[in-house]
Design a protein around this motif. Structure first.
Motif, PDB file in Angstrom:
ATOM      1  N   UNK A 179     -16.728 -14.644  70.352  1.00 41.03           N
ATOM      2  CA  UNK A 179     -17.467 -14.834  69.102  1.00 41.03           C
ATOM      3  C   UNK A 179     -17.909 -13.487  68.572  1.00 41.03           C
ATOM      4  N   UNK A 180     -17.704 -13.287  67.288  1.00 42.81           N
ATOM      5  CA  UNK A 180     -18.152 -12.066  66.645  1.00 42.81           C
ATOM      6  C   UNK A 180     -18.711 -12.399  65.268  1.00 42.81           C
ATOM      7  N   UNK A 181     -19.443 -11.499  64.737  1.00 41.92           N
ATOM      8  CA  UNK A 181     -19.885 -11.624  63.351  1.00 41.92           C
ATOM      9  C   UNK A 181     -19.212 -10.517  62.561  1.00 41.92           C
ATOM     10  N   UNK A 182     -18.833 -10.824  61.336  1.00 41.29           N
ATOM     11  CA  UNK A 182     -18.148  -9.808  60.541  1.00 41.29           C
ATOM     12  C   UNK A 182     -18.249 -10.161  59.055  1.00 41.29           C
ATOM     13  N   UNK A 183     -17.970  -9.169  58.250  1.00 43.90           N
ATOM     14  CA  UNK A 183     -17.861  -9.438  56.824  1.00 43.90           C
ATOM     15  C   UNK A 183     -16.430  -9.874  56.533  1.00 43.90           C
ATOM     16  N   UNK A 197     -20.135  -9.781  50.971  1.00 43.90           N
ATOM     17  CA  UNK A 197     -21.259  -9.319  51.774  1.00 43.90           C
ATOM     18  C   UNK A 197     -21.884 -10.451  52.597  1.00 43.90           C
ATOM     19  N   UNK A 199     -22.145 -12.622  55.745  1.00 44.41           N
ATOM     20  CA  UNK A 199     -21.651 -12.575  57.121  1.00 44.41           C
ATOM     21  C   UNK A 199     -20.875 -13.834  57.471  1.00 44.41           C
ATOM     22  N   UNK A 200     -19.792 -13.636  58.171  1.00 44.14           N
ATOM     23  CA  UNK A 200     -18.996 -14.749  58.658  1.00 44.14           C
ATOM     24  C   UNK A 200     -18.957 -14.678  60.175  1.00 44.14           C
ATOM     25  N   UNK A 201     -18.822 -15.831  60.756  1.00 46.69           N
ATOM     26  CA  UNK A 201     -18.655 -15.852  62.203  1.00 46.69           C
ATOM     27  C   UNK A 201     -17.174 -15.971  62.494  1.00 46.69           C
ATOM     28  N   UNK A 204     -12.290 -15.916  68.049  1.00 46.79           N
ATOM     29  CA  UNK A 204     -10.918 -15.687  68.500  1.00 46.79           C
ATOM     30  C   UNK A 204     -10.714 -16.529  69.744  1.00 46.79           C
ATOM     31  N   UNK A 223     -21.069 -18.113  57.525  1.00 50.53           N
ATOM     32  CA  UNK A 223     -22.161 -18.592  58.357  1.00 50.53           C
ATOM     33  C   UNK A 223     -22.980 -19.657  57.639  1.00 50.53           C
ATOM     34  N   UNK A 227     -21.116 -23.526  61.702  1.00 46.97           N
ATOM     35  CA  UNK A 227     -21.505 -22.782  62.898  1.00 46.97           C
ATOM     36  C   UNK A 227     -20.921 -23.485  64.108  1.00 46.97           C
ATOM     37  N   UNK A 228     -20.734 -22.716  65.133  1.00 49.27           N
ATOM     38  CA  UNK A 228     -20.111 -23.242  66.335  1.00 49.27           C
ATOM     39  C   UNK A 228     -21.200 -23.612  67.330  1.00 49.27           C
TER      40      UNK A 228
END
Lengths: 245, 245
Positions: A179-183, A197, A199-201, A204, A223, A227-228
């Motif tokens: 799990x990561x957070x990213x734009x 801008x 944030x998305x989760x 992978x 997000x 959500x997971x």
DNA sequence: TGACATGACATGTATATACATGATCGGATC
DNA sequence: GATCCGATCATGTATATACATGTCATGTCA
């Protein structure tokens, strides 16, 4: 060569077979210990062991004085909810939709290696956009091992999710998840209809089935829209009434 | 009021107790069925059931003709890597540090309800900043059930992580986890020494032990410095050589 | 010394039996 | 009609017993 299955294993296989064939559905009453004794000619302790182990495995629920029943959901929950997005959307009372962005055979060496394939070997790739009431909730970039799912590229993913198709081909053996957070980046932001801008989760995931990498996926969700979540282990009865996270 | 534990449960508790107390270590031989029979005065079927269930639970390994042994490592890995941040940082070759931001007993009714406590009941709260080579990698806001961890507020969290302390008090029973992506906000951004526009991954977790909510935590990590990963199930041997995600 | 037989020990499965506990339904009683 | 009682069914636990299978150490014989 192969010796006969122990009786208790045969009983377990019988019950799980009825469940997997759809003749027994979640909530249905399954044969009682006495039924199994009469049907298979075994002792009660043997029938008891079979049903008890099925209960421990989460396949059935037993209630003293009442009977045994097919449990609601099963193994998947142990895998940190390998989520069926279509089901999740519908469970929330929204209409599920799917748009196929791309569907092709590819052979990127890095991805091939990641999936345990020979360098340059082809795999199926599907890029999908999952919608809830027409609004994008998830972007899915999935690679499937064609040795595991030979018909992957001819599926109609607007009707059957990759998850459903892959799960129908073999039992899930293992799952690796990050799990990561990213734009989202410009392209993804446009597809997801969000600002760049937000944030998305990013999840992978790589899954194994039949002793090979069945598929690898990169799932991106804004997000604010998804959500997971998951539960592992057995929450004690008192925990059920608690407010959910 | 509370009736005595079934014999097979007592045997299981005896063995797991020896393991948790450290008197039996991974790989050690545990009492055989005959040992348990003589020690507890039960029948072999009862001893067999106890050891068999411990094997199914992954606590012990049994080998026909040889004996039963304490399994190597256990439940935690099935719980989507309830990660010990200190261990993870050190595994990466960096120096681990921890700064305690706040440590107090609180009684917010909403959080109390979330943890299964009576409205207004007090719980322990620790707000920590985990550092790798002096750089913040994780912000942890943790609430602990004082009925489960009475000494929570007197712990020195720069030496023992909340995870370690809580895990030492009872076996992990279940874990509920939710992953989200979010922006850190001004306060958190300052603590984490990142810009407020850097996406962070937020993990909300609730864990059960000894049939109660042991603790609830909100863990925030800048995506550029930390990510959550885990494996569930058994990856086939061929999968081990694959490049990691 | 090497090959083999044997017995001790540990687990794996199966049965018959027994009593306890919980749920449900019917009928008898008030 | 409401309540209680008991029969029945189903699961929960426990025991004694039996035989099968697998490992290992030991001792015997060639």
């Amino acid at each position: 060569m192969n010796q006969p299955l122990p009786h208790y294993q045969r009983l377990k296989a019988f019950v799980t077979g009825e469940i997997e064939a759809g003749r027994l559905r979640p909530g249905d009453r399954i044969p009682s210990e006495l039924d199994l004794i009469k049907r298979f000619g075994v002792s009660r302790m043997t029938a008891n062991r079979a049903l008890r182990e099925l209960e421990q495995a989460g396949a059935v629920t037993r209630v003293q004085g009442v009977g045994s029943f097919v449990a609601s959901r099963k193994t998947e929950q142990a895998m940190f909810e390998i989520n069926n997005i279509a089901e999740a959307v519908r469970a929330g009372g929204q209409a599920y939709g799917c748009r196929v962005i791309r569907l092709a055979a590819e052979a990127d060496p890095a991805m091939a290696a990641f999936m345990g394939l020979a360098p340059g070997e082809r795999y199926g790739r599907a890029v999908l956009l999952h919608l809830a009431d027409g609004v994008p909730v998830q972007h899915e970039d999935r690679c499937a091992n064609l040795a595991f799912a030979p018909d992957f590229l001819t599926q109609d993913f607007t009707r059957v999710t990759p998850y459903d198709h892959l799960m129908s081909l073999g039992p899930l053996q293992a799952a690796e998840q990050v799990f990561e957070a990213d734009l989202p980046g410009a392209d993804l932001a446009r597809l997801l209809q969000v600002t760049a801008s937000l944030p998305c989760i990013v999840l992978r995931r790589r899954t194994w089935s039949l002793n090979m990498v069945a598929s690898a996926a990169r799932i991106t969700a804004p997000s604010s829209r998804y959500r997971f979540s998951g539960v592992t282990g057995t929450v004690p009865p008192a925990g059920l009434g608690l407010p959910r996270l």
